[in-house]
Design a protein around this motif. Structure first.
Motif, short mmCIF file in Angstrom:
data_model
loop_
_atom_site.label_atom_id
_atom_site.label_comp_id
_atom_site.label_asym_id
_atom_site.label_seq_id
_atom_site.Cartn_x
_atom_site.Cartn_y
_atom_site.Cartn_z
N MET A 208 -7.26 -2.42 -3.67
CA MET A 208 -6.25 -1.08 -3.65
C MET A 208 -6.42 -0.16 -4.97
O MET A 208 -5.86 0.72 -5.15
N LEU B 186 0.37 3.11 -3.32
CA LEU B 186 -0.79 4.14 -3.17
C LEU B 186 0.09 5.40 -2.32
O LEU B 186 -0.67 6.27 -2.38
N TYR C 183 -12.13 2.20 -0.06
CA TYR C 183 -12.77 1.27 -1.12
C TYR C 183 -14.45 1.68 -0.99
O TYR C 183 -14.86 1.56 0.17
N ASP D 240 -9.87 0.42 -5.69
CA ASP D 240 -11.18 0.74 -5.55
C ASP D 240 -12.21 0.35 -6.68
O ASP D 240 -13.15 1.01 -7.22
N ILE E 158 -6.69 2.55 2.88
CA ILE E 158 -7.33 2.34 1.57
C ILE E 158 -8.60 2.71 1.85
O ILE E 158 -9.17 2.52 2.87
N ALA F 264 0.95 -1.28 -0.02
CA ALA F 264 0.00 0.21 0.13
C ALA F 264 0.95 1.39 -0.06
O ALA F 264 0.53 2.18 -0.61
#
Length: 501
Positions: free
Chosen positions: A478, A299, A306, A480, A304, A295
């Motif tokens: 990760m 990212l 979602y 969405d 995260i 992550a």
């Protein structure tokens, strides 16, 4: 009120437009300008190089290639937009800069054509970073019509069947798959850094074991034998642990002859890893560290989001036993359930459906699925499963009805499944025997006895921790993405009658 015009091209017009494109190609070929004979084009830059580094690149000569996505012809000067892998960039194309003959050819270009473009980097009067073209070369002619931006891509079925069109028209889709590639690369970097070896094991197997799933079957003509497509990676990777490779992993496709839904596809990407001299607690630590690493690297954050829900990978993951989860969310203490009859009575009382073959532990698992799973939104390890649903796992020494296993949950989904691996060949044979009995009773997902695997265990397997990760679900969270098909480049689809996939 006048008749409202539609933006959608009607079918007869589509056919006419395709005909015009073929006529343009024939004319090019007749004039010795067949784009399909071109074999290479030396590209020096991509769109993102220029858009992200304009200050250093202003006035610099660049060579790009990409697909024409927009074209505005205005007499002796025109604009077009070129899409390459990294993004979309505008080009200013003037007759006096590229030549009269070349400008005539440029004006005949269609949306979707692939071109090479040379020129200098500059900014237009409106401040848009662009390329002042000195040459435009047609590299490939598009004979199909790209869908109209706002109408043609609402059809998700077409997006899945024609992913190549989806990747051209939807930057969000392209970003998802670029991110997926980065996620898998990040996983590999982390495990390689931990001393794991990446290996490859057979997809065609005579005995598809290691999971509860119905396999696909096929026939190998050369040996005149039936084979199955693997449903997991487990039994071959454990053979490598026996062979002395202490840390191994594989990222690969597995195949399960099951239904399609938002989280299931018959072929999907699984990662399994096995580490000698550790147990399921070691696998929990590895899972936490791996998820945080991926992550953060992909990212740039350990949070995260979602479907609007935040999940925090930065905090220690919750650890709860299956019994405690059922107690917490169903209000039933399974420690008080001593017999199968009591378990069935509770199931009847709480409207939990079960089959005659289900034992006490199976019914506990059904209660967990019914009442607890949906609540496990934040990262959670659910530990200590009943032995009935865990044929390859070590028993808990203090309570042999349960095993040293965990499932990792996020967003109410099972994300990973891990064990302290069973390394007792005598116990393993008994478990296989129990599975064979289930198979005889009609359970198509039950395992069959794997004699070579038992032989490997008799050679001797060290204490080992193992885990399987669903890579596609990890990518869904990760990126969405609402459905597994959104993270599979080419998901399984029912064939169309005209032969198009």
């Amino acid at each position: 009120m006048g008749e409202q015009k539609s933006n959608i091209v009607k079918e007869p017009d589509m056919n006419q437009l395709k005909k015009v494109r073929r006529e343009k190609l024939a004319e090019l070929q007749a004039n010795g300008k067949n784009p399909f004979v071109i074999t290479k084009y030396e590209v020096t830059h991509h769109a993102s190089d220029i858009l992200e580094n304009y200050e250093e690149m202003e006035g610099q000569k660049v060579v790009l290639a990409g697909r024409v996505m927009q074209k505005r012809v205005m007499g002796k000067a025109s604009f077009c937009n070129i899409l390459d892998q990294t993004g979309n960039i505008q080009s200013y194309v003037a007759r006096d800069s590229i030549g009269e003959e070349e400008y005539k050819d440029f004006k005949k270009l269609d949306i979707g054509d692939i071109v090479g473009l040379e020129g200098e980097v500059f900014k237009t009067k409106t401040g848009e970073i662009s390329i002042h073209a000195s040459a435009v070369k047609l590299l490939s002619k598009s004979l199909q019509i790209l869908p109209e931006k706002y109408h043609g891509l609402t059809n998700t079925d077409m997006r899945y069947r024609q992913r190549y069109v989806d990747l051209i028209m939807n930057m969000e889709s392209r970003d998802t798959f670029i991110k997926r590639s980065k996620i898998i690369s990040s996983i590999r970097r982390y495990l390689d850094g931990q001393g794991f070896l990446e290996v490859e094991t057979p997809m065609l197997v005579s005995n598809a074991g290691g999971a509860a799933a119905r396999p696909f079957e096929t026939h190998f003509n050369a040996l005149d034998e039936d084979f199955k497509l693997r449903i997991s990676l487990e039994l071959y990777l454990k053979r490598l642990i026996v062979g002395g490779l202490e840390r191994v992993y594989e990222i690969g496709r597995v195949f399960r002859n099951e239904g399609l839904d938002t989280r299931h596809n018959p072929e999907f990407t699984l990662m399994e890893l096995y580490q000698a001299y550790t147990d399921y607690n070691g696998m929990m630590d590895l899972t936490e560290n791996l998820y945080r690493h991926v992550a953060q690297e992909v990212l740039g954050t350990t949070t995260i989001v979602y479907n609007g829900v935040e999940m925090d990978l930065g905090k220690p993951f919750e650890r709860i036993t299956m019994i405690d989860a059922v107690k917490k969310y169903a209000g039933i203490d399974w420690n008080d359930v001593e017999t199968l009859e009591q378990a069935r009575a509770l199931a009847d009382e709480h409207h939990v459906e079960y089959e005659d073959r289900h034992k006490k532990g199976d019914i506990l698992s059904l209660f967990f699925e019914e009442f607890a799973e949906e609540h496990l939104v934040q990262p959670t390890f659910v530990m200590d499963h009943p032995i009935e649903i865990s044929p390859l796992t070590k028993k808990k020494p203090e309570n042999p009805e349960y095993v040293e296993r965990f499932e990792f949950f996020m967003n109410g989904w099972e994300m990973a499944n891990a064990y302290s691996e069973l390394n007792d060949p005598i116990d393993q044979r008994e478990r296989f025997k129990a599975q064979e009995e289930l198979l005889a009773q009609g359970d198509e997902e039950a395992n069959t006895t794997d004699e070579d695997f038992l032989n490997a265990l008799e050679i001797g397997m060290p204490p080992t921790g193992g885990i399987g990760f669903g890579i596609d679900r990890m990518c869904m969270l990760m990126t969405d993405s609402a459905a597994i098909r959104d993270v599979l480049l080419f998901p399984t689809m029912k064939s169309l009658k005209d032969g198009m996939q």
